[in-house]
Design a protein around this motif. Sequence first.
Motif, PDB file in Angstrom:
ATOM      1  N   ALA A  33      -2.482  -0.367  -2.002  1.00 46.73           N
ATOM      2  CA  ALA A  33      -2.316  -1.800  -2.262  1.00 46.73           C
ATOM      3  C   ALA A  33      -2.854  -2.234  -3.619  1.00 46.73           C
TER       4      ALA A  33
ATOM      5  N   PHE B 174       0.520   0.294   2.039  1.00 46.22           N
ATOM      6  CA  PHE B 174      -0.746  -0.450   2.115  1.00 46.22           C
ATOM      7  C   PHE B 174      -1.928   0.338   1.553  1.00 46.22           C
TER       8      PHE B 174
ATOM      9  N   ALA C 128       3.494  -6.275   6.498  1.00 51.69           N
ATOM     10  CA  ALA C 128       2.136  -6.397   7.048  1.00 51.69           C
ATOM     11  C   ALA C 128       2.136  -7.145   8.373  1.00 51.69           C
TER      12      ALA C 128
END
Length: 378
Positions: free
Chosen positions: A49, A46, A13
């Motif tokens: 997630a 992501f 990230a």
Amino acid sequence: MDDRPPASVMARAEAFAADLAPRAAEFDRAERLPRDVVEQMADAGFLGARVPVEWGGLGLSPLEYGELTEVIGKACASTRALLTVHTSLVAETLADRASRRIREKYLPDLASGRRIACFALSEAEAGSDAAAMSTRYLQKGDTFVLDGHKKWISFAGIADVFLVFAADNGVVSAFLVDREMPGVEIRPMSGMLGNRATHMAEVVLSAVEVPAENLVCGIGSGFAFVANSALSRGRYSIAWAGVALAQAALEEMCTYAARREQFGSRIGSFQLVQKMIADAVTEVSAARELCRKAGRMRAERSPEAIAATNIAKYFSSTVACRVTSDAVQVLGGNGCWNGYPAERLFREAKILEIIEGTSQVQQTMISDFGLTTFARKG
């Protein structure tokens, strides 16, 4: 207890955000999120997630997801919006509310990013009053026929799957509509104040036949069971988005104040500038802690988690507006120019006071919670 996501997720990230931040202004001007950014988010996991591991997601806890949201949101609000829409409003909601058949059909593709989803609730005349929607459905054998017009739908321009809400004589139900179904028309929108790169569009449904298996949670469950659940998840994501924007603005104003000289001194030495910085530091810290509290309560499935989420969303979005406004003030003329991030952060912050329930709607719900919880009995 370590509230951060697994080190490998955070490392991905932070690396992604470092590359993303210099491009945010470009996305804002172009009013589009490039495909390579969506693909990078998908490749990093992501987009899944909050989807359980069994369905191909990362299975992050609410706190871990919040940390991820802040990191990406600080770099680019429109990119963070994809997390809110695709991951929170749709994928997480389906993982929790949908039938196993729907989860098997859609979740692996949504978690991997092979398909992008959007949340089609708002209409031109039905925003906060979602129950006033005019989109209609009619059951016809083993299909449902949908007719209506949705507006302000983020990522509808690139979505493959739409979580659509429609009514039949006031009975609201939720359906999964595939982009390729006949009768689906997408009309791109532009000229937005913020979230300009979210591929916002109108979705027109003209006699769209949806198989009965794409009905989410049964007839009549659309508003109370699906939409409200999804919006609570969205509000949690937006609460962290407010922290992200406020933190970014705080860093901009502190960096500028430490370097800019006026009247022979750096403006960071001026007491009124110091007040704005002190207030920002305090409010950002408070907003983050409210988000963390909401995340812990959501993880525990506390009965007060919804109220904690509403409080966090309300406070965080108002803090984002105040701090980004002060950042523009500290930068002066430069703060009003798109050569600096402050003006974009200021525009993006205002959006947070409107989406997923306006600040006024949050105040009403928080007041109701207060009257129920804190009024002495007898």
